[in-house]
Every structure is written in structure tokens, then in C-alpha cells.
Design an enzyme around this catalytic site. Structure first.
Site, mmCIF file in Angstrom:
data_model
loop_
_atom_site.group_PDB
_atom_site.id
_atom_site.type_symbol
_atom_site.label_atom_id
_atom_site.label_comp_id
_atom_site.label_asym_id
_atom_site.label_seq_id
_atom_site.Cartn_x
_atom_site.Cartn_y
_atom_site.Cartn_z
ATOM 1 N N HIS A 1 12.320 3.788 29.865
ATOM 2 C CA HIS A 1 12.578 2.627 30.893
ATOM 3 C C HIS A 1 12.651 1.273 30.233
ATOM 4 O O HIS A 1 12.623 0.358 30.805
ATOM 5 C CB HIS A 1 11.471 2.767 31.793
ATOM 6 N N LYS B 1 3.482 -12.280 -0.195
ATOM 7 C CA LYS B 1 2.231 -12.595 -0.602
ATOM 8 C C LYS B 1 2.353 -13.791 -1.628
ATOM 9 O O LYS B 1 1.216 -14.470 -1.542
ATOM 10 C CB LYS B 1 1.949 -11.455 -1.511
ATOM 11 N N GLU C 1 9.402 1.614 3.109
ATOM 12 C CA GLU C 1 9.227 1.053 2.047
ATOM 13 C C GLU C 1 9.750 1.671 0.654
ATOM 14 O O GLU C 1 9.980 1.354 -0.382
ATOM 15 C CB GLU C 1 7.609 0.859 1.571
HETATM 16 O O1 PA5 Z 1 2.246 1.687 0.171
HETATM 17 C C1 PA5 Z 1 1.891 0.637 -0.300
HETATM 18 O O2 PA5 Z 1 1.715 0.749 -1.394
HETATM 19 C C2 PA5 Z 1 1.469 -0.528 0.628
HETATM 20 O O3 PA5 Z 1 1.416 -0.285 1.824
HETATM 21 C C3 PA5 Z 1 -0.294 -0.858 0.344
HETATM 22 O O4 PA5 Z 1 -0.929 0.572 0.768
HETATM 23 C C4 PA5 Z 1 -0.803 -1.865 1.148
HETATM 24 O O5 PA5 Z 1 -0.123 -3.115 0.812
HETATM 25 C C5 PA5 Z 1 -2.097 -1.942 0.991
HETATM 26 O O6 PA5 Z 1 -2.362 -2.199 -0.532
HETATM 27 P P1 PA5 Z 1 -3.987 -2.081 -1.357
HETATM 28 O O7 PA5 Z 1 -4.469 -0.568 -0.905
HETATM 29 O O8 PA5 Z 1 -3.758 -2.344 -2.353
HETATM 30 O O9 PA5 Z 1 -4.709 -3.076 -0.243
#
Ligand code: PA5
Length: 447
Positions: free
Chosen positions: A309, A423, A288
Site C-alpha cells: 500500500h 566517523k 557493507e
Molecule cells: O560490520 C561492521 O564491522 C560494523 O557494522 C560494526 O559492527 C559496527 O560499526 C560496530 O562496531 P563495533 O562493534 O566495533 O562497535
């Protein structure tokens, strides 16, 4: 002085010219200066840099208070969250917990299970069966407070608690970790009277493992969060050094040099199944943070020797666009040796007297040599042993190296614009108010 995490890049060096390595180190140190000078892209999200040194006693005592409260009368604690609100604590707990903990009555702390990290009806139904049979508590973690997976799981678990324990007792069994002022979870928690903890505004989800997001589950499971923060704090100091001896600088430099030379995929390798979720956490952190603007090393992972394996053939002889980073644990926490068998029917007496770990180490060395011979550069992150201190140190090391590495790539490590697309489509397809036009557009399409 404790024996510390080290980075060994000797087996990657041979794939790079001296000039490439020198340039990468110079760039890496420059990126560190930008990161620590707080002058790079996304610099409003740098709160994680100071967490180890700035987490105060009041917060630690509150977290330990929750852990103490739930030590009596609670069998199971459900940690509800996804992505950065889940992977760090899952990684730490898998690393620290006895493999067969769920089947043993080893500690006085409750067992930990997770929810909200998928939308599987089977998973949630089976979890509810467990919660019906046990005395349970829950930690719901969502920075935005609007993420659908944990929100759905929490609604179901909350209703179950209220039916089973009543509203007042449910409020004692639920703790929320969320934004200081925004989001549905903040509002709901205040209305319901839950104890709440804050995810600071300047810490993004995937950099939040050393906030209550990661610390509460680790403490509730009975582990030492102070030692975890101490490990992170020592790494905070070491990873501030503007030199090639800084392990975060070295790791960021070499992985970027390899990327520039055409190695587009990094595989994190572990030889200890307890570290599988450290690799999952790392994949989110790097994927990310770096995968944007059509750039970024693709983060992958394998568990050896199991995956030798299955994936071993590809790594040895497939397309040569990969490099490996092995998390190498020097000392196991337990010992077990192979006994001699006078009949030697299985032909294994050449191993008599050797420890399982020695076999594992020789598998590791043999595989590294074979893969290097097959054209796969290899780095090692050496952990002295698996414990709270070293896991804290490893978390901070990877975070710091990630910030440096993303700045070397010239991307903003702290945003994730690409995560929003699915989303929006999912909300539209599920009929969320405000998404009507998008829903029409999507329904008119077929895949
Ligand atoms: O790194 C990030 O921002 C995301 O992976 C969030 O942690 C994930 O989408 C969960 O979001 P939230 O804590 O708002 O539910």
C-alpha cells in the site's frame, strides 16, 4: 532429517538466457572454492565460516550461565551495540519473540531492549526512565570498543547502574563483549571486573551473529542457542557442496546474473512482520560487503502486505532496475481462521473457513505473479517455519552467499573503508583530540 531452507529461482529464470544462468553458476562455484580455499581478498576475516562447528561447550555453558543468572530479579536487559554488534540479535529476537511480549508476562526471562544504535537524546532519556523503574542488567557489545554510539549509551547506563545499585552489584549486572586484547571497552571491563566474552579477531562485525554478539542476547531472552547453532551447522555442511544444489551458490549466482543484466536493486520482501529486522541485518551484511569500488547491488527491503500500500506501485510500474527476493515462511507457528458471518455485511464470507495464513499466501502468490508480469524477477528463500533452528540456518546461508557473491563481484567482502569517513568528520566536529585540523577544514565548509 529436518525440513530445510530452500531457494526457488524459477520466477527469475525467465529474465535470463540459459547462457547467463550457466555462466553465473560456474562463477559462483568458483567463488565458493576461493572462499573455502581461504585464498580470496580479506581472507584474514574468515573465522565466521567455522563458527557453527567450532563453538565449544565451554563457551555455550558460560553464555547460558549469564542467562540463568539474570532470570531471577532482572526485569530488563539492555543490549548496547550498533551495526554488526546489534542487528543480528535484534533480527533473531524479533523473529522469535511474541509480538506483544512487552505487554505480557509470558516468560520467566527478562525483557530485552536495545541502546547504542542511535544518538537520539529522546530515545536515551526515555530508556533511562524505564531503567529507573525496573531492575536492569546490560550487555555492552563493541568489537573496536571505540564506536561512539554504544560508548555514549554505555557511559550513561553505567553511571545510572552505579548510582542505583552500587559498584559491586553493577559489575554483576554488566557483561561486555569485545576484542580479546584491544580497545577501550576491554580495558574498562578489566578495570571494573565485568564478565567478558570475546569477538574473535578473524570475525568482522556483520559476520558476528553466531559469536557471543548474537548468542548472549538470544540466550538471555530465553531462546535455544544450541538449536540456532545446529541450524547454522547443517547449513554450513549444505553450503559447502560444490554444486548447483547448494542454496548459497544458487542465490549468489542468480542475484549476480540479474545484476549483470541491469537489475541493480534487490528488495528483500517478507510477509511476516517478525522478519523485518532479518531484512535490516541482511541490508548491512550485503551493503557493507558488496557496496564498494563503485560496484554492488543496492540492498532494500519491504514488509508486505503493508508496503504493497506504499511501495507496491513503484515495484509494479516504476523504473525496471529491481528484483525481489521473498523470504517465504511455509508454516505459521499459530493458527487463526476467519469465521462465517450469517449477515455477511462486510461481504467477506468468501473467506469463511480460510486461515489468515492462506490469505497471506494468496497475497504472496498474487503479488509475485503481478510483479513478474510487471518485469520484476523474483526469487524465494523458503523457510519451513520460524524457530531457532531455521533462523540459525538463514543467518549462515546469507553469510555464505554474501562471501560467494562479493567474490563474484571481485570485491573484498570483509572491509568497510567507506564507513570511516563519517566517523572522522563527526569526531572532528565534536572536538575529539587529534582531529583539530580536520575540524577547521570542516567548519570552513558549508553544506
Ligand atoms: O560490520 C561492521 O564491522 C560494523 O557494522 C560494526 O559492527 C559496527 O560499526 C560496530 O562496531 P563495533 O562493534 O566495533 O562497535
Amino acid at each position: 532429517m529436518k525440513h530445510k531452507l530452500e531457494v526457488d529461482y524459477n520466477a527469475a529464470r525467465g529474465f535470463l538466457a540459459d547462457r547467463e544462468v550457466n555462466d553465473a553458476f560456474a562463477k559462483s562455484i568458483k567463488a565458493l572454492e576461493v572462499l573455502e580455499g581461504r585464498e580470496g581478498r580479506g581472507n584474514e576475516f574468515l573465522g565466521w565460516l567455522d563458527l557453527p562447528s567450532e563453538t565449544d561447550e565451554t563457551l555455550l555453558s558460560r553464555i547460558e550461565g549469564v542467562a540463568r543468572r539474570w532470570q531471577n530479579g532482572i526485569d530488563v536487559v539492555v543490549i548496547i551495540g550498533i551495526g554488526g554488534s546489534y542487528l543480528g540479535s535484534k533480527a533473531a529476537l524479533d523473529a522469535l519473540t511474541h509480538h506483544f511480549d512487552l505487554y505480557l508476562e509470558k516468560s520467566s526471562s527478562p525483557k530485552i531492549v536495545f541502546a547504542g544504535q542511535n544518538l537520539s537524546e529522546d530515545y536515551l532519556s526515555e530508556l533511562m526512565e524505564l531503567l529507573s523503574a525496573k531492575s536492569a542488567a546490560a550487555v555492552v557489545i563493541s568489537k573496536s570498543g571505540t564506536t561512539i554510539e554504544p560508548a555514549v549509551a554505555f557511559r550513561i547506563i553505567k553511571q545510572h547502574f552505579e548510582e542505583k545499585y552500587g559498584k559491586e552489584e553493577s559489575a554483576r549486572r554488566i557483561v561486555a563483549v569485545t576484542d580479546e586484547s584491544r580497545g577501550a571497552l576491554r580495558k574498562l571491563s578489566e578495570m571494573e571486573g565485568y564478565e567478558t566474552f570475546i569477538i574473535p579477531d578473524n570475525v568482522g562485525g556483520r559476520f558476528s551473529v553466531l559469536t557471543p554478539v548474537g548468542l548472549i542476547p538470544v540466550a538471555v531472552a530465553g531462546y535455544d542457542i544450541r538449536a540456532m547453532l545446529e541450524g547454522a551447522r547443517d547449513m554450513q555442511k549444505r553450503s559447502s557442496e560444490h554444486s548447483e544444489n547448494n542454496p548459497a551458490v544458487a542465490y549468489a549466482a542468480i542475484r549476480n546474473a540479474l545484476y549483470s543484466s541491469g537489475k541493480k536493486i534487490e528488495i528483500i520482501v517478507n510477509y511476516n512482520p517478525k522478519l523485518q529486522y532479518v531484512a535490516e541485518w541482511w541490508k548491512q551484511l550485503y551493503g557493507e560487503s558488496e557496496g564498494k569500488e563503485n560496484k554492488g547491488i543496492f540492498p532494500a527491503s519491504v514488509n508486505f502486505t503493508s508496503d504493497l500500500h506504499s511501495m507496491g506501485q513503484y515495484i509494479q510500474e516504476g523504473e525496471r532496475h529491481i528484483f525481489e527476493t521473498v523470504i517465504s515462511v511455509e508454516k505459521p507457528n499459530r493458527s487463526l481462521s476467519i469465521a462465517n458471518d450469517p449477515k455477511n455485511l462486510d461481504g467477506l464470507n468468501f473467506l469463511s473457513g480460510k486461515s489468515i495464513d492462506e490469505c497471506n499466501k494468496m497475497a504472496e502468490l498474487g503479488t509475485r505473479i503481478a510483479h513478474v508480469d510487471g518485469g520484476v524477477p523474483n526469487m524465494r528463500i523458503i523457510l519451513p517455519e520460524i524457530n531457532e533452528y531455521n533462523i540459525g540456518s538463514l543467518f549462515y546461508f546469507f553469510e555464505k552467499a554474501c562471501g560467494i557473491s562479493a567474490y563474484m563481484l571481485d570485491v573484498n567482502p570483509f572491509d568497510q573503508p567507506g564507513v570511516e569517513d563519517y566517523k572522522v568528520n563527526m569526531f572532528a566536529l565534536l572536538g575529539k583530540p587529534g582531529f583539530e585540523e580536520k575540524a577547521k577544514e570542516l567548519r570552513a565548509r558549508s553544506l
